[in-house]
Write an enzyme that holds these catalytic residues in place. Structure first.
Site, short mmCIF file in Angstrom:
data_model
loop_
_atom_site.label_atom_id
_atom_site.label_comp_id
_atom_site.label_asym_id
_atom_site.label_seq_id
_atom_site.Cartn_x
_atom_site.Cartn_y
_atom_site.Cartn_z
N HIS A 101 -4.35 -1.72 -12.27
CA HIS A 101 -4.10 -2.89 -12.54
C HIS A 101 -5.15 -3.65 -13.41
CE1 HIS A 101 -1.98 -2.13 -8.65
NE2 HIS A 101 -1.04 -2.83 -9.18
N ASP A 104 -7.93 -5.05 -11.45
CA ASP A 104 -8.57 -3.90 -10.71
C ASP A 104 -9.70 -3.50 -11.52
OD1 ASP A 104 -6.29 -3.48 -8.94
OD2 ASP A 104 -5.72 -1.89 -9.87
N GLU A 232 8.78 -0.04 -10.33
CA GLU A 232 8.73 0.71 -8.85
C GLU A 232 9.49 0.08 -7.71
OE1 GLU A 232 4.77 1.23 -6.23
OE2 GLU A 232 4.60 1.52 -8.24
N GLU A 268 7.53 5.51 -5.19
CA GLU A 268 6.58 5.56 -4.14
C GLU A 268 7.01 6.23 -2.62
OE1 GLU A 268 3.44 2.86 -1.37
OE2 GLU A 268 3.57 2.58 -3.59
N ASP A 307 3.75 -1.16 4.91
CA ASP A 307 3.15 -0.11 3.93
C ASP A 307 1.90 0.34 4.21
OD1 ASP A 307 3.49 1.23 1.62
OD2 ASP A 307 3.46 -0.41 0.09
N ASP A 339 -1.52 6.78 -4.64
CA ASP A 339 -1.41 5.34 -4.32
C ASP A 339 -1.74 5.47 -2.86
OD1 ASP A 339 -1.19 2.73 -3.96
OD2 ASP A 339 0.84 2.46 -4.72
#
Length: 439
Positions: A101, A104, A232, A268, A307, A339
């Site tokens: 990102h 990040d 996503e 994901e 998550d 991830d």
């Protein structure tokens, strides 16, 4: 290059009999399977955020991980150090890709000017490091959910100025992704949803995010980005209900706004769990709808409603996932991005290596087992037989629109059709799968 992980040089393949924790047991990057190497099949990537940004904090506790680059009072200098350590890790692990990102890799700063300056400064550094190491960018994205300005959403925010800020981040992140040779650009609507319908205009918010995605597509074509755009899916968290709930929901959204040929999905595993689906279901659905793009490899905990982003460790689950991917022809621009994050108690810096090595071996072994299933047509023969009737004249006439309800009703009466049920053979098929996995 900066040495942070000085305990090891480079992770290599040593085979199944190896007891070296810093070696691959199943992942042989150059092993050819079904005409492609393992590296070409899996297209492995490490994520920047969990691996190099997370400090081990959670909702109930402060950070538990010692990360020297996070202690630098000069945030930009800390980001430079983080880039050094990230590429050392990527190089020693031997994966071909990474993902990030915008915030990040660089501090957001206190203004849009600082955001842009910091981001471009670090992108310059990443560009040099990619040349030095040969590591490539699988995909980039913008974090339009962490900053408090996005508490009510980004593209779905009731304030168009927030929408504009999100557009600014995506504009810069897309341009950087193209510059760095990124093969995809991901859009995850972390807060594109609602907490309560009492203050929400669903129709308006849907139109807002639809227009936002159209603008992203327009910008892609304007700058000549050749990569794939990916959405996503996730059903909830951090919002109560998110608009990109699952693959099927995303497809309906894309169809509504005429984007089904422009955008695919990044799936994901943990998000599939939260949506009440299996990982295999989401992959198979995306393939059936021709919007399969890429994967965020991890796992969730069926007993927990959030998550957990754990590293994948199930060959059973991932063999079936890999089987669906191979049937579809494999990745084009996508790949397996980890991830996933180590556990909060895994405070040894080398736990990052153990986690990735184990997960990579799981995917490698799953690939080998799935390839065997595909080559032996273990399941496909039975599926073909099950649907063979649709290749008959009757089946083809139905599918080709050459018949009607009335005609079919007459046919059933004239021929006194009395079709008999046929076993689905689920238990037998499950035995066949286990036979391949554990052979």
């Amino acid at each position: 290059m900066t040495t942070y992980f000085d305990k090891i040089e480079k992770i290599s393949f040593e085979g199944e009999k190896s007891t070296n924790p810093f070696a691959f047991k199943h992942y042989d990057a150059n092993q050819v399977i079904l005409g492609k190497t393992m590296a070409e099949h899996l297209r492995l990537a490490v994520c920047y955020w969990h691996t190099f940004c997370w400090n081990g904090n959670d909702m109930f506790g402060l950070g538990s991980l010692e990360r020297s680059w996070q202690k630098n009072s000069n945030l930009l200098a800390g980001a430079e150090q983080k880039a050094d350590i990230a590429f050392e890790f990527l190089n020693k692990l031997g994966v071909p890709y990474y993902c990030f990102h915008d915030v990040d890799i660089a501090p957001e700063g206190n203004s849009v000017r600082e955001y842009v300056q910091n981001f471009h400064h670090i992108v310059d550094i990443l560009e040099r490091k990619q040349v030095e190491t040969g590591v490539k960018l699988l995909w980039g994205t913008a974090n339009c959910f962490t900053n408090p300005r996005y508490m009510s959403g980004a593209a779905t925010n009731p304030n168009p100025e927030v929408f504009a800020w999100a557009a600014t981040q995506v504009f810069n992140a897309m341009n950087a992704t193209q510059r760095l040779g990124g093969e995809n650009y991901v859009l995850w609507g972390g807060r594109e949803g609602y907490e309560t319908l009492l203050n929400t205009d669903l129709k308006r918010e849907r139109e807002q995010i639809g227009r936002f995605m159209q603008m992203v597509v327009e910008h892609k074509h304007k700058i000549g980005f050749k990569g794939t755009l990916l959405i996503e899916p996730k059903p909830q968290e951090p919002t109560k209900h998110q608009y990109d709930y699952d693959v099927a929901t995303v497809y309906g959204f894309l169809k509504q706004f005429g984007l089904e040929k422009e955008i695919k999905v990044n799936i994901e595993a943990n998000h599939a769990t939260l949506a009440g689906h299996t990982f295999q279901h989401e992959i198979a659905t995306a393939c059936a709808l021709d919007i399969f793009g890429s994967i965020d490899a991890n796992r969730g905990d069926p007993q927990l409603g959030w998550d957990t982003d754990q590293f994948p460790n199930s060959v059973e689950e991932n063999t079936l996932v890999m089987y669906e991917i191979l049937k579809h022809g494999g990745f084009t621009t996508g790949g397996f991005n980890f991830d996933a994050k180590i556990r909060r108690q895994s405070i040894d810096p080398y736990d990052l290596f153990y986690a990735h090595i184990g997960a990579i071996d799981v995917l490698a072994l799953s690939l080998k087992r799935a390839a065997k299933m595909l080559q032996e047509e273990t399941l496909q023969k039975i599926v073909n037989e099950r649907y063979a009737g649709w290749n008959s004249e009757l089946g083809q006439h139905i599918l080709q629109g050459k018949t009607s309800l009335e005609t079919l009703a007459q046919l059933v009466q004239q021929k006194d059709l009395a079709p008999k049920p046929v076993s689905g053979q689920q238990e037998y098929l499950e035995n066949l799968v286990n036979q391949v996995i554990y052979s």
